[in-house]
Write an enzyme that holds these catalytic residues in place. Structure first.
Site, mmCIF file in Angstrom:
data_model
loop_
_atom_site.group_PDB
_atom_site.id
_atom_site.type_symbol
_atom_site.label_atom_id
_atom_site.label_comp_id
_atom_site.label_asym_id
_atom_site.label_seq_id
_atom_site.Cartn_x
_atom_site.Cartn_y
_atom_site.Cartn_z
ATOM 1 N N ARG A 234 7.140 -5.548 37.816
ATOM 2 C CA ARG A 234 6.964 -5.776 39.251
ATOM 3 C C ARG A 234 8.290 -6.290 39.805
ATOM 4 N NH1 ARG A 234 3.428 -2.813 39.147
ATOM 5 N NH2 ARG A 234 1.230 -3.056 39.692
ATOM 6 N N ASP A 258 12.861 0.111 37.537
ATOM 7 C CA ASP A 258 11.869 1.060 38.056
ATOM 8 C C ASP A 258 11.136 0.424 39.234
ATOM 9 O OD1 ASP A 258 10.465 3.567 37.904
ATOM 10 O OD2 ASP A 258 8.730 2.487 37.122
ATOM 11 N N GLU A 263 10.664 -2.508 47.399
ATOM 12 C CA GLU A 263 10.290 -1.111 47.180
ATOM 13 C C GLU A 263 9.120 -0.624 48.034
ATOM 14 O OE1 GLU A 263 9.117 -1.226 42.984
ATOM 15 O OE2 GLU A 263 7.041 -1.056 43.600
ATOM 16 N N HIS A 295 9.443 3.553 40.805
ATOM 17 C CA HIS A 295 8.101 3.249 40.285
ATOM 18 C C HIS A 295 7.451 4.484 39.642
ATOM 19 C CE1 HIS A 295 5.057 -0.133 40.870
ATOM 20 N NE2 HIS A 295 4.640 0.637 39.885
#
Ligand code: NAD
Length: 329
Positions: A234, A258, A263, A295
């Site tokens: 996260r 990622d 985001e 993600h």
């Protein structure tokens, strides 16, 4: 049973349509609209809705779903921090989720990011495309016989530990619970020791008060110089401004992300023609040793098919009045 699927992309439709053949009593309609208070009324006439991490299932949305006769919310993801559970409970709506699906999908992506950032594959790809066959700026280090530090050894962290062992690395781990399946080859240590001794650090703990900004300037300073840091968990596990400070201090050989703090507005959207409101992502990408993906850790055929299978099984369990460990409440 009729289910309205919100916020669907072509790959969602494909994986659910393939799996649907095994669930003849279920009918699905797909919409591209995300679920929020403005779109909740579209669910009139359906028995259930299927939502995702990006859906807004706040009080108003849940109230409208209830007014339109919705008795079941199917989350096609593990998280449910976007749901007002009190209102769901008040109206006796059942809510079910997919707690775990292919941990290897995320762990393999974490290792891909670690390798790509370390060996500068993102730079190398572009260089060769420009007929620049020089090796300047591309030097990395061997992972073999180095130390991996895994923070959080649940399903995904455990898969990452196994991958790191496969690379011939020594594996250190930090977790509030020790995973007995890993005892043979993983050494549990304090966070302090993990930070000080690891050449590659990968984050696999959930975002909670105790893990918020677990990577900050203080913990970054405790890391070895030349470490590779990967976050596939996260965004808010890492304090971005401190990460940028750490990169400027030359602390990192590579950083693979990622997930990152800002985001939310970007995830799964094509914003290539927009002038973005924040510059933090752009600032991160300006460094040659940073690689960011959007993600996509979960995004494999196997994971999507496991998500579809569990979500439709949840719907069937609801229809048959069966209890399930996938119930959120
Ligand atoms: P999990 O619940 O199986 O494991 C989490 C582990 O973190 C547990 O062992 C827990 O004890 C540990 N933990 C809890 N608090 C901790 C702390 N303060 N310090 C260290 N460890 C702590 O979860 P999982 O399925 O392995 O998922 C891990 C994370 O991966 C999820 O929280 C999610 O945020 C993320 N995720 C990302 C993607 C993606 O596409 N990038 C997909 C799925 C999940």
């Amino acid at each position: 049973m009729k289910i309205l699927f919100y916020d669907t992309k072509s790959y969602d439709r494909e994986s659910f349509q393939n799996t649907l053949k095994k669930f003849p009593g279920i009918e699905i309609e797909y919409t591209k609209s995300d679920l929020d208070a403005r779109t909740a009324a579209l669910a009139a006439g359906f028995d259930a809705v299927c939502a995702f991490v990006s859906s807004d299932l706040g009080t108003q949305t849940v109230e409208i779903l209830h007014q339109n006769g919705i008795r079941l919310i199917l989350m096609r993801c593990a998280g449910f921090n976007n749901v007002d559970l009190d209102t769901v409970k008040k109206h006796g709506i059942r809510i079910m989720r997919v707690p775990g699906y292919s941990p290897e999908a995320v762990a393999e992506h974490a290792m891909a990011l670690a390798l790509a950032a370390n060996r500068r594959l993102h730079k190398a790809y572009n260089k060769v495309r420009e007929n620049d066959f020089s090796l300047s700026g591309l030097m990395g280090f061997n992972f073999y016989e180095k130390t991996a530090g895994i923070i959080g050894t649940g399903k995904i962290g455990a898969a990452m530990c196994r991958i790191c062992r496969g690379f011939g690395m020594k594996v250190l781990a930090y977790d509030v619970y020790e995973n007995p399946d890993l005892k043979e080859f993983v050494e549990y240590v304090t966070l302090e020791k993990l930070l000080a001794d690891s050449d590659v650090i990968s984050l696999h703990c959930p975002l909670m008060d105790s893990t918020y900004h677990i990577i900050n300037i203080d913990t970054i300073r405790r890391m070895k110089d030349g470490v590779v840091l990967v976050n596939t968990s996260r965004g808010a596990l890492v304090k971005t401004d401190d990460l940028i400070e750490g990169i400027r201090m030359h602390k990192f050989a590579g950083v693979g992300l990622d997930v990152y703090e800002e985001e939310t507005n970007n995830v799964f959207e094509d914003r290539s023609d927009e002038i973005l409101e924040h510059s933090t992502t752009a600032r991160l990408l300006s460094f040659p040793n940073v690689m960011i993906t959007s993600h996509q850790g979960f995004f494999t055929r196997e994971a999507l098919s496991a998500i579809a299978e569990t979500t439709l099984q949840n719907a069937l369990d609801y229809q048959n009045g069966k209890e399930s460990t996938n119930d959120v409440i």
